[in-house]
Scaffold this motif. Sequence first.
Motif, short mmCIF file in Angstrom:
data_model
loop_
_atom_site.label_atom_id
_atom_site.label_comp_id
_atom_site.label_asym_id
_atom_site.label_seq_id
_atom_site.Cartn_x
_atom_site.Cartn_y
_atom_site.Cartn_z
N VAL A 61 -13.41 -7.60 26.55
CA VAL A 61 -14.16 -8.83 26.81
C VAL A 61 -15.55 -8.71 26.19
N HIS A 62 -15.92 -9.73 25.41
CA HIS A 62 -17.20 -9.71 24.70
C HIS A 62 -17.86 -11.08 24.85
N PHE A 63 -18.93 -11.14 25.67
CA PHE A 63 -19.61 -12.42 25.91
C PHE A 63 -20.06 -13.08 24.62
N SER A 64 -20.55 -12.31 23.66
CA SER A 64 -21.10 -12.89 22.43
C SER A 64 -20.05 -13.06 21.34
N GLY A 65 -18.81 -12.65 21.61
CA GLY A 65 -17.76 -12.79 20.60
C GLY A 65 -17.43 -14.24 20.32
N GLN A 66 -17.19 -14.54 19.04
CA GLN A 66 -16.99 -15.93 18.65
C GLN A 66 -15.54 -16.36 18.58
N SER A 67 -14.61 -15.42 18.83
CA SER A 67 -13.19 -15.77 18.80
C SER A 67 -12.39 -14.66 19.46
N GLY A 135 -0.75 -14.88 40.98
CA GLY A 135 -1.33 -16.20 40.83
C GLY A 135 -0.52 -17.05 39.87
N PRO A 136 -1.03 -18.25 39.54
CA PRO A 136 -0.31 -19.17 38.67
C PRO A 136 -0.33 -18.72 37.21
N VAL A 137 0.51 -19.35 36.39
CA VAL A 137 0.62 -19.05 34.97
C VAL A 137 0.01 -20.21 34.18
N VAL A 138 -0.76 -19.87 33.14
CA VAL A 138 -1.36 -20.88 32.27
C VAL A 138 -0.95 -20.58 30.85
N THR A 139 -0.42 -21.58 30.14
CA THR A 139 0.07 -21.37 28.78
C THR A 139 -0.58 -22.34 27.82
N VAL A 140 -1.02 -21.82 26.67
CA VAL A 140 -1.52 -22.64 25.57
C VAL A 140 -0.57 -22.43 24.40
N ASP A 141 0.04 -23.50 23.91
CA ASP A 141 1.06 -23.38 22.87
C ASP A 141 0.48 -23.00 21.50
N ARG A 142 -0.74 -23.48 21.22
CA ARG A 142 -1.30 -23.25 19.88
C ARG A 142 -2.73 -22.73 20.02
N PHE A 143 -2.83 -21.50 20.46
CA PHE A 143 -4.13 -20.87 20.64
C PHE A 143 -4.54 -20.22 19.32
N LEU A 144 -5.80 -20.45 18.91
CA LEU A 144 -6.30 -19.94 17.65
C LEU A 144 -6.91 -18.55 17.82
N PHE A 145 -6.59 -17.65 16.89
CA PHE A 145 -7.17 -16.31 16.86
C PHE A 145 -7.08 -15.79 15.43
N GLY A 162 -7.64 -5.68 20.47
CA GLY A 162 -8.60 -6.59 19.89
C GLY A 162 -9.69 -6.95 20.87
N VAL A 163 -10.38 -8.07 20.58
CA VAL A 163 -11.54 -8.50 21.36
C VAL A 163 -11.37 -9.97 21.74
N LEU A 164 -11.68 -10.27 23.00
CA LEU A 164 -11.64 -11.66 23.48
C LEU A 164 -13.07 -12.16 23.62
N GLY A 165 -13.46 -13.08 22.73
CA GLY A 165 -14.82 -13.57 22.69
C GLY A 165 -15.05 -14.77 23.59
N PHE A 166 -16.17 -14.76 24.31
CA PHE A 166 -16.56 -15.86 25.19
C PHE A 166 -17.82 -16.55 24.68
#
Length: 401
Positions: A61-67, A135-145, A162-166
């Motif tokens: 997890v990276h707060f400053s990551g852009q993607s 908990g519940p499940v959340v799905t995004v069909d076309r997530f960009l990375f 990898g890195v998850l940017g916020f």
Amino acid sequence: MASHLQLLLFLFLLTINRLSSAQTTAFHGDFLLTIAKDPQTLQYTTQLLIGTPPLPTKLVVHFSGQSLWLNCAQPSSSRQLVRHGSLPCLMAKSGGQTPIAPPTICDIHQENPITGSTNFGDLAEDIVTIVDGNGPVVTVDRFLFSCSPEYLLKGLATSAKGVLGFGRSKIAFQSQAVNNFDISRKFTVCLSSSEGFIISGTASGISKSLSYTPLTSTHGPDGYYVNVKSIKINGRRLALHDGGQGQGQGQPIRGVEISTVVPYTTMKTPIYKIFTKAYVNAASSMNMTMVTPVAPFGVCFSSQESVPEIELVLQSELVKWKVQRRNSMVQVSDAVMCLGFVDGGLDTSGSVVLGGYQLEDHILEFNLGTGMMGFSPSLLIQGNSCSNMKKGFVRSARDRV
């Protein structure tokens, strides 16, 4: 004509079905990511299911990551590369760097926040699923990375892909969450030495307990920064400067970054020297005994319960971030504790970076709509913790499903 109307009707029903599915799987209108702390690297990680078949993918997890960027070595039948010049490509490149020769496939800039290595990676889209235990499940069909080469993973937590940017870009995790679900432009973070969480959207009942300070973009649009008007130790204000333009007693430290990839708060050398000198003086008045420093720390003491209190005064004396013992001292052995602030040298990009250890067991709310950051006192002094709160959120979500 009939076939044309049938096609429009099919597309309309498909869109409605996707929207309905997304909203029924959301976490009470929002959703939750479990955040774990890697004991070796001290990085904070989460896990998503990506692709077809859905593979568990550990990400830093990276707060400053852009993607979101990851190594795409594992095949996925639902992954599609994004073409250069397409709308998703233009959105991803908004405000970002561009390769010298535009390729056929959309390439976007990616950076390893631990090593500083950079690269251009192919932009792709795929199915991304968020599952939080019971908990519940959340799905995004076309997530960009973007897809990264394997060498870019160097320095990341073991088995991280990898890195998850916020950050604030249009394809950062939070931006894509807002675009895909009916949630507000905010996210709430609670880091822990064991198990914390990030809630995308409004975390019910939390905001009332927070103090707020403005976020500033003076130091760039990528991350989250606040101005610190002054620092106090046991109530005494420090006269700080950074070795260049004097930051006299009445001047704030501008652009203090909130970071999840820096383990301990890092200060530019001149500020660190003033800070530690004042802390040692305060500790001496409390009869604390200094001992040989233990790397990476510069100031260590024999263990004791009472230590000087650190206060970060934000936009006014009424808005203070208090750093209690748990977030100021690192217990390196049964007999030795060290001040959890480190010397960042002279070449750091900012004067102060507020690191993960100082953030733990505090609630942080980043409101991108109002440009404010909310923060709580330490949960530990209230007999609570991020780990306990996380369990409560998941249990509440399970009861609603």
